[in-house]
Design a protein around this motif. Structure first.
Motif: not given
Length: 220
Positions: A85-88, A113-114, A136-137
């Protein structure tokens, strides 16, 4: 948090007194990212020294079936954080169907998770949706209600909620809907680490909290 602290002092209350909960000892996990397995895998040594340790692990594309099998045999892994769910960010991990299948099958009791759910990975994880959790969301109750399917548990990072009211709305919503919570992160925020430990002691002390004192996650 400063305004809350002032208000509690003016009212002659502690946070535990205000919310009607007694603080309890917090269950911690060791958080690890094994970058170059199996040579860099510290889990066997840590378990040899401290057999009761539990782990939150960050799988990467370098993991293989041998490593997953060895880690799974320990029965010490509570959470696998896929970082999908992490971007960048430096910890981004693109959704890999092969990796997702390995960890879902190799850690049958662990929270997932994620994940990066897409047309390739969603079919892999659909049978395991009762173990999927999000970090993260999650910034508000609206983020929880907007999830594609209802979670059984969530990772709360208080700083992401932005205000005390939004955070406590999240606690209330999860309590009302039977959603468990575990805490994570904030080691980099100075006082935030102590604050999340205190919140964990009040709201989710027994879950696999990744909120230990920083030295707990320094592995030598």
């Amino acid at each position: 948090s400063a305004a809350l602290d002032l208000a509690l002092r003016q009212a002659g209350l502690s946070l535990s007194g205000a919310v009607g909960r007694e603080p309890r000892p917090v269950n911690f996990v060791v958080s690890l990212r094994i970058e170059k397995p199996p040579a860099a895998d510290p889990v066997p040594l840590l378990l040899e020294r401290y057999p009761s340790l539990r782990f939150k692990l960050d799988p990467t594309d370098e993991w293989d079936e041998t490593l997953v099998a060895a880690l799974g045999e320990t029965s010490a892994v509570d959470t696998v954080d896929l970082k999908g769910a992490y971007k960048g960010t430096p910890v981004d991990q693109a959704g890999d169907p092969g990796l997702y299948r390995m960890v879902a099958e190799g850690f049958p009791a662990a929270w997932i998770e994620d994940p990066d759910l897409n047309e390739r990975t969603d079919p892999i994880l659909e049978p395991y949706r009762d173990r999927i959790t999000w970090d993260a969301p999650i910034h508000s109750v609206a983020d929880i209600t907007g999830l594609r399917f209802a979670p059984r548990t969530l990772n709360f990072k208080p700083s992401r909620f932005g205000s005390v009211r939004r955070l406590f709305d999240g606690y209330d919503y999860c309590a009302e809907h039977g959603i468990a919570i575990y805490g994570g992160g904030q080691w980099e925020l100075g006082p935030g680490r102590g604050q999340i430990q205190h919140l964990a002691s009040l709201f989710h002390p027994t879950t696999p909290n990744d909120v230990a004192p920083a030295a707990f996650n320094i592995h030598r």
